[in-house]
Scaffold this motif. Structure first.
Motif, short mmCIF file in Angstrom:
data_model
loop_
_atom_site.label_atom_id
_atom_site.label_comp_id
_atom_site.label_asym_id
_atom_site.label_seq_id
_atom_site.Cartn_x
_atom_site.Cartn_y
_atom_site.Cartn_z
N ILE A 1 22.05 -0.81 44.89
CA ILE A 1 23.10 -0.29 45.77
C ILE A 1 23.61 1.04 45.25
O ILE A 1 23.93 1.17 44.07
CB ILE A 1 24.25 -1.31 45.91
CG1 ILE A 1 23.72 -2.59 46.58
CG2 ILE A 1 25.39 -0.72 46.73
CD1 ILE A 1 24.75 -3.70 46.70
N ILE B 1 29.24 1.75 48.37
CA ILE B 1 29.85 0.72 49.20
C ILE B 1 31.13 1.27 49.78
O ILE B 1 31.89 1.97 49.10
CB ILE B 1 30.11 -0.58 48.40
CG1 ILE B 1 30.71 -1.66 49.30
CG2 ILE B 1 30.97 -0.32 47.19
CD1 ILE B 1 30.82 -3.01 48.66
N ILE C 1 32.43 -3.31 56.14
CA ILE C 1 31.87 -2.97 54.84
C ILE C 1 30.47 -2.41 55.06
O ILE C 1 29.64 -3.02 55.73
CB ILE C 1 31.81 -4.20 53.92
CG1 ILE C 1 33.24 -4.72 53.65
CG2 ILE C 1 31.11 -3.86 52.61
CD1 ILE C 1 33.27 -5.99 52.85
N ILE D 1 27.08 -0.99 53.15
CA ILE D 1 26.34 -0.99 51.89
C ILE D 1 25.13 -0.08 52.04
O ILE D 1 24.32 -0.27 52.95
CB ILE D 1 25.90 -2.41 51.50
CG1 ILE D 1 27.11 -3.32 51.36
CG2 ILE D 1 25.07 -2.39 50.22
CD1 ILE D 1 26.76 -4.78 51.16
N LYS E 1 32.89 -5.05 44.62
CA LYS E 1 33.19 -3.86 43.82
C LYS E 1 33.07 -4.16 42.33
O LYS E 1 32.42 -3.39 41.59
CB LYS E 1 34.61 -3.39 44.16
CG LYS E 1 35.08 -2.21 43.34
CD LYS E 1 36.52 -1.88 43.65
CE LYS E 1 37.42 -3.03 43.17
NZ LYS E 1 38.84 -2.74 43.38
#
Length: 1467
Positions: A1241, A1244, A1258, A1260, A1284
């Protein structure tokens, strides 16, 4: 005779040789002795104008006018229009009759035309130069009467010589033919003829004197300085001897002619007798005696039987003074038709006597009458005099001249004594009488010395006489044709005056040039004349004097100039007719012959000059190539003068049409008429192709647009290259069409994209989403057909170009992919809109009261229909009421059918371009993947809409009846029985009614593959729904065992009924497929029929091998579980329960047992074990469930789970693990699992959902540029915080964007840091906000144009600094989904109105911005550094946005100016 004239092609004058003009009205080159004055000039103007018009009509009548303009006749080069309204059709028809014997004089164009070709040109300084001037045809018709001949001294002289020659040679045998030719040729009156005859008799008298005079001249000839020899003694001797030999030959011939000195020669023809006397019984056997006598003959009638007579027809017999005819038996009206010739040199034998006798073998012939003709009564002539003479009795006394003339035969007494009628005798007489003086007889004493008239005749300029003769023939007959008899007279005349044998030919050539026309006879005469002279020179037949040589060379020079000019425009001078229907050349034999004669004539001339003729001929061909090219080029420009677009391309097409015709004519037709040593095909190819190549490259290099004519031109070039030019082309000289048309292919790709968008937009505007043709099972939309029709048009066009299209085919494929995916998005969004219109559908998984109410109404309606049609077949249950409407079906069909069309399209490209097969497959793979993905998703969505109703009905079915609620069902295998079939049918009545209605409608509106997918999907969704009831996800079973046992029993009991329904007596889904799709449930449902102790043993076994599942023996599990095969309905099932039963199913059973308080579970020890298991496993259950579900490693640890939704609101259950986040999205039967490792990732983001303002979105983003969006999280704050915290452990550089947090702390990972005075603070002073917004660090021109509320909203959504000004907000669409573009000082921002997702990019991240037209609207395409390609449409002010984006990108082109990076550096 075939005659063709030179044609004026595109010029106002036929300016083959400078100085001439066809239509200027000036008599250039006309004889200076012309006394017609100004009037003649005006007449000439009228004549030439008519000629021009005639030629113009002729030209426009032919096919070659299509590529050569005739505008030159109008003296301008613009606004050319073809001539119409011609009424002179006869002339036109004559003009094109190449294969006929029609002579097209074109209004006497010959002389005027030749004056333009051959201007006045001095050949020599001699006053009697033959070619000093070229004459023109008279403007007024000449009357060839006696006056004309008498006024023409030279012509009269040569006619007198001709008559004299006839008198001298006395050709009685051919006199009739000669006379006929003479009369036809000159047609003079009898009076004038007699006058000429008389003068000829005088000339004839001095024939021998004239001959002797010439002989003495050449015997004494010693003047080598004579103009004929010019100092050449050898030539003088040669000519001297030649002429003396000719005189000797004449003298020998005269000596052999014993009749030369005869005074009288008479031709007598006995035609017939009439009413003769009877000398035998009732008849006679008459014959006629003929003889000369004199006035002293007392018995002219006397019978001379001893004379032998001969018929004139026997030419081998000598002539005599006495003749006798044949005897005609038994007739009084005999027909003889016998001719005889009498010759006599005795002046007194001037009476011809014809006596008729009756033939008698025994006795003497009987007299039947006689006729006497005194020759003095007949005037000398070439014409026969025919008279019926009355036969008379025997005369007494001498037959005097006086008596003969007066017709006095017997006296009155004699006549009275003999009144017998002797009948008539018809005679034809020709009398030639002449006198030739011997040399010794001519003297002053004899008074017979030649006078002035004879002297003038002998010493006249005989060259002028010859010219006058040919002038007469030419002016009267318009062409040089001389009868054979007249030619003999000319030859005799030449010999008599010792004319040079070459002079006649030179005069002929000169006169032929003066009347020159492109005709077979005339040009053949020129060629034969030249060849005759050449032959005479080669054989040294006769010497040629210097003046004659000069004249001959001069005339050859003029012919050469003329013929070179003809050859330099050979296709116009020798045209070929093109058949308008067949487009094939025809009637070119004459033109070809004329062309061959032209070349052969030039070859003869060059051979005479000892020059190599091949280069000369080639040079003229090259001249024509330049001429033709200039004319064609000019003509093509005329035609497109008024055109404003693509005029150069159109002009080039015209040029190529003309050049194709010209090359075809040269290669296939004209080349066969050139000598074998001259390859016209190669010359023509080299000349024209070079010009075409240079001009094509030049013109196309300036073009900056593309049109279909551009590729028509390409096809034209390829056509002629692959046909007529193929043998001559190679890699070195051929045009590189790939290079030339490279830019046009690029432009075509851009243009075709616009055109495709336009065509499809029109189609979509008319689209009503109805099937193309239901009767023929064409169930897709018209717009889909339109879409792939234009794809095929583009593909066929590109493949048909015969160019290297490897690069451009992928540009085209990209257009196809873009348009295809755009179309899929439109169809998909349309289906979504259809579903969203249903107010009962608030979300994809929610079952609300409105849905249940609508379902009950539908079922009530269907039951009512069923009752009304109880006796009807099920087909009649089709109704207009259903969950899924027909429009959705058509759209689904369109998506499905589009995939097949795209596959066919791709396969065809692969077949046509096999070397690009792999790349083409790869290029279409994304579209195939997307279409499959969208196709499956939409079908799942529609099935899910049906499935929600199915779930409502299943819940009713699985709830036990009220009278059985407290009944504890037995679990003993011996007593386990399925529910009765009738009860099962009753339970399924509503469900089957609903399914029958929906599937019936779907079957009539869907293609079989889609319908089959629907049936399977509905089938799977039934068992998936049951599976989620019996085995809930991520939680232990809370229902009591007896309820689960009952539900499992119901499921097993209703299966056969549902299987029969879907199998539909073999017309539905095959049984093996139905079982395969549902066996996972029936393998696991066996758990609820298994004994507790067996379950416990399986659990312990699984727990023992939990760390290494590869050690599990599934046969052990299978042997301990209940087998559905114990039921009769499942005996033939092949259920592999070992692989379907997992720990999750065992725990569901154990948990339900713990909830059960029935007394049936009597094993207390086992109860305690079950309870212990549940107590122990509760804390680990979720972790183990997730590991098993997503096949994760044992190191993954479950932390947190939440419910949410993904794109388009698909319900999802997500799990936060210590090393990844994973979720499972399920829609109807289809389940999609996602696992995202934290290490992958990149960022975010948490922000507010645009539609549901109380919701959290949210986003990503991964390193692979994938973006995942989830919203409606069940615990939005805990979810984000958990993510997080886990992300920071794996990636310290991760970007965290939180639009909901007012406190920042020291975490540098928050790249967008809210301030204390953030716009989230609602108490912020609006005035201070406006002051902040108006601030601009870059340009005073950029100010905010958004409202205060929008500033608050978007600063909040994107969590912008307060000094980051928002300039403008634009509505737009991306992939058919509405959104908004927000431009700020530092960012390009995009907000999705449907999902509420937000994205923003630094201005320096934008690589390119360009405006494009796609489908039915204009849009802006933006390419980013990370490779993303976004296309925005439906923009409210596209030009303003485009300009603003470009300007802001330029202003922020320096990455270091980014306030974000500056802030990070500062930190």
């Amino acid at each position: 005779m075939v005659l063709l004239h030179l044609k004026n092609i595109g010029f106002s004058t036929i300016n083959f040789i400078s100085g001439g003009s066809l239509s200027n009205g000036k008599n250039e080159g006309v004889n200076n002795n012309n006394n017609h004055g100004e009037c003649n000039c005006e007449e000439g103007k009228k004549e030439n104008i008519n000629t021009v018009k005639h030629m113009e009509k002729f030209f426009n009548h032919h096919d070659f006018s299509a590529f050569l303009s005739f505008s030159g006749f109008h003296h301008h080069h613009h606004h050319h229009t073809p001539m119409t309204g011609s009424t002179d059709n006869n002339i036109i028809e004559e003009s094109i009759a190449f294969g006929s014997d029609i002579c097209t004089n074109l209004n006497k164009i010959g002389a005027t035309f030749i004056s333009s070709l051959l201007p006045q040109h001095k050949i020599s300084s001699s006053s009697d130069s033959l070619l000093s001037n070229l004459s023109t045809s008279p403007t007024t018709p000449v009357q060839y009467n006696d006056e004309f001949f008498e006024n023409n001294e030279y012509l009269s002289t040569i006619l007198i010589y001709f008559i004299s020659d006839i008198i001298i040679n006395q050709p009685i045998t051919s006199l009739k033919v000669i006379n006929k030719s003479f009369t036809k040729s000159f047609n003079i009156s009898e009076k004038l003829f007699h006058k000429y005859f008389k003068r000829s008799l005088d000339l004839t008298k001095y024939y021998l004197l004239e001959l002797n005079k010439n002989k003495e001249y050449y015997l004494k000839l010693n003047d080598i300085d004579n103009k004929d020899f010019q100092g050449d003694k050898f030539l003088m001797e040669k000519i001297k001897q030649f002429n003396l030999n000719k005189i000797n030959e004449i003298e020998k011939r005269n000596l052999a002619n014993k009749y030369l000195n005869y005074l009288n020669t008479v031709s007598v023809t006995i035609y017939r007798g009439q009413k003769l006397q009877v000398k035998d019984l009732l008849t006679s056997d008459p014959f006629v005696n003929l003889f000369f006598t004199n006035e002293q003959d007392e018995k002219p009638h006397h019978h001379r039987e001893s004379l032998i007579t001969e018929n004139l027809l026997d030419s081998s017999k000598p002539h005599h003074h006495h003749f006798k005819t044949t005897t005609k038996k038994k007739t009084l009206d005999p027909e003889w038709n016998e001719s005889f010739i009498f010759s006599s040199n005795k002046p007194d034998q001037n009476i011809l006597v014809a006596t008729v006798y009756d033939f008698d073998k025994i006795s003497k012939a009987d007299f039947m009458g006689f006729a006497s003709i005194h020759l003095d009564e007949l005037y000398p002539s070439f014409t026969e005099t025919v008279t019926n003479y009355k036969l008379q009795a025997k005369p007494k006394g001498k037959l005097t001249v006086f008596k003969s003339i007066l017709g006095i035969a017997p006296s009155k007494q004699e006549a009275a004594a003999d009144k017998t009628d002797y009948g008539y005798l018809k005679l034809g007489l020709v009398n030639l009488k002449r006198e030739i003086y011997k040399l010794e007889e001519i003297s002053i004493e004899n008074n017979n010395v030649p006078g002035k008239e004879i002297d003038r005749l002998m010493n006249i300029n005989h060259e002028k006489c010859m010219e006058s003769l040919f002038d007469f023939f030419i002016n009267k007959q318009q062409i040089f044709t001389t009868p054979k008899e007249i030619k003999k007279l000319i030859s005799s005349y030449e010999n008599r005056i010792l004319f040079s044998p070459y002079l006649k030919f030179i005069v002929i050539l000169e006169k032929l040039l003066e009347i020159f026309e492109i005709s077979t006879i005339l040009m053949d005469e020129i060629l034969l004349t030249i060849k005759e002279v050449m032959k005479m020179l080669e054989m040294d037949t006769a010497p040629m004097t210097k003046p004659i040589e000069i004249k001959f060379k001069a005339i050859l020079k003029q012919i050469k100039k003329l013929y070179k000019s003809l050859l330099s425009k050979y296709t116009q001078c020798f045209p070929v007719t093109i058949n308008k229907k067949t487009k094939q050349p025809e009637n070119y034999g004459t033109s070809g012959s004329l062309l061959a004669m032209t070349i052969e004539t030039l070859e003869s001339i060059y051979q005479y000059e000892h020059k190599d003729f091949e280069p000369k001929i080639i040079k003229q061909v090259e001249k024509y190539i330049e001429f033709c090219w200039s004319i064609v080029k000019e003509a093509s420009l005329v035609k497109i003068e008024d055109s404003k677009e693509f005029e150069n391309i159109v002009a080039l097409l015209d040029i190529y049409d003309a050049m194709e015709l010209q090359l075809t004519l040269d290669i296939e037709i004209y080349s066969q008429f050139f000598p074998s040593k001259i390859d016209l095909s190669s010359i023509s190819f080299k000349g024209y192709y070079k010009l075409l190549k240079e001009y094509t490259e030049s013109v196309l290099s300036r073009e900056n647009k593309v049109c279909m004519e551009t590729f028509t031109l390409l096809k034209k070039i390829q056509k002629i290259s692959n046909t007529i030019l193929k043998p001559y082309l190679n890699k070195d000289n051929e045009m590189n069409l790939n290079v030339i048309f490279k830019k046009f292919l690029s432009m075509w790709c851009v243009e075709i994209k616009k055109q495709f968008n336009l065509w499809v937009s029109r189609s979509l505007e008319k689209e009503n989403w109805a099937a193309v043709d239901i009767k023929n099972n064409l169930l897709h939309s018209n717009s889909l057909i339109d879409l792939f029709t234009i794809f095929e048009i583009g593909k066929n066009h590109l493949l048909g170009l015969d160019l290297n299209i490897d690069h451009y085919i992928f540009d085209f494929i990209e257009i196809v992919n873009q348009l295809y995916n755009q179309y899929l998005d439109i169809v998909m969004n349309s289906i979504l809109q259809d579903i969203i219109k249903d107010k009962s559908v608030n979300s994809f998984d929610e079952i609300n009261d409105l849905l249940i109410n609508n379902l009950n109404k539908l079922l009530s309606y269907l039951k009512q229909q069923k009752e009304q049609l109880a006796d009807a077949s099920e087909e009649h249950l089709l109704t207009s009421k259903s969950i899924t409407n027909s429009a959705i079906c058509i759209k689904l069909n369109s998506i499905e059918f589009s995939r097949q069309l795209l596959l066919d399209f791709s396969n065809d490209l692969e077949d046509k371009l096999p070397h690009l097969r792999d790349v083409i497959q790869e290029s279409f793979s994304i579209s195939f993947h997307n279409s499959k993905k969208k196709y499956d998703y939409i079908i799942d969505l529609v099935i899910n809409n049906i499935n929600k109703c199915i779930k409502v009905l299943l819940e009713k079915i699985l709830v036990p009846a009220s009278n059985n609620n407290n009944k504890q069902p037995t679990t003993a295998n011996k007593t386990l029985e399925l529910i009765d079939e009738s009860i099962s049918n009753q339970m399924l009545d509503s469900l089957l009614l609903l399914l029958n209605n929906e599937l019936t409608i779907l079957s009539g509106n869907l293609y079989y593959p889609t319908f089959n997918k629907f049936i399977k999907g509905v089938w799977e969704s039934i068992w998936k729904s049951i599976d989620r009831i019996l085995f809930p996800e991520l939680k232990l079973q809370t229902e009591k065992y007896y309820l689960l046992h009952y539900k499992s029993l119901v499921v097993v009991s209703i299966y056969p009924v549902l299987e029969n329904f879907f199998f539909a007596n073999g017309e539905g889904v095959p049984v093996d497929q139905l079982r395969k799709l549902s066996q996972y449930l029936f393998s696991s449902v066996q758990v609820y029929f298994t004994e507790p102790k067996n379950i416990y043993e399986v659990y312990n076994y699984l727990e023992k091998n939990n760390n290494d599942k590869s050690l599990i023996d599934y046969n052990f599990i299978s042997s301990n579980c209940f087998q559905l095969k114990q039921f009769n309905q499942f005996k033939d099932w092949d259920l592999d329960s070992s692989k379907s039963i997992g720990e999750f199913h065992i725990l569901s059973y154990i948990s339900s047992r713990n909830q059960d308080s029935s007394n049936e579970f009597t094993d207390n020890e086992l109860k305690l074990k079950f309870k212990s298991i549940i107590t122990t496993i509760t804390s680990k259950f979720k972790n183990r469930f997730v590991l098993e579900k997503f096949q994760l490693k044992n190191q993954s640890i479950y932390q947190y789970s939440f419910t949410c939704k993904t794109l388009f609101g698909i319900p999802t259950l997500a799990y936060i693990m210590n090393d990844c986040i994973c979720w499972s999205s399920f829609l109807s039967y289809n389940e999609k699992k996602i696992v995202i490792n934290y290490s992958s990732i990149r960022s975010i983001t948490r922000q507010q959902h645009d539609i549901q303002h109380d919701d959290t979105l949210i986003i990503i983003s991964t390193d692979s540029e994938k973006h995942y969006e989830i919203y409606s999280c069940s615990n939005k704050f805990d979810t984000f915080n958990s993510l997080k915290n886990n992300l920071l452990k794996f990636n310290s550089n991760i970007h965290i964007i939180d639009h909901f947090n007012d406190t920042i702390g020291d975490n540098s990972n928050f790249i967008v840091q809210p301030r204390k005075d953030s716009l989230l603070n609602k108490s912020l002073n609006p005035n201070s906000l406006n002051a902040t917004i108006s601030c601009n660090d870059h340009s005073n021109e950029h100010v905010s144009h958004v409202s205060y509320d929008d500033n608050i909203k978007f600063h909040t959504l994107f969590h912008l600094d307060k000094d980051n000004i928002i300039y403008e907000v634009y509505s737009c669409f991306k992939h058919g989904i509405s959104g908004r573009i927000i431009t700020t000082r530092d960012y390009f921002c995009y907000h999705n109105n449907v999902t509420g997702s937000n994205q923003h990019f630094l201005w320096s991240d934008l690589v390119s911005i360009k405006k494009e037209s796609f489908l039915f609207t204009n849009g802006i395409r933006i390419i980013f550094k990370n490779g993303q390609n976004k296309f925005f449409t439906g923009i409210n002010n596209i030009e303003m946005l485009l300009n603003e984006l470009i300007e802001l990108k330029d202003l922020n082109s320096n990455v270091n100016r980014s306030p974000i990076l500056q802030r990070k550096k500062k930190n």
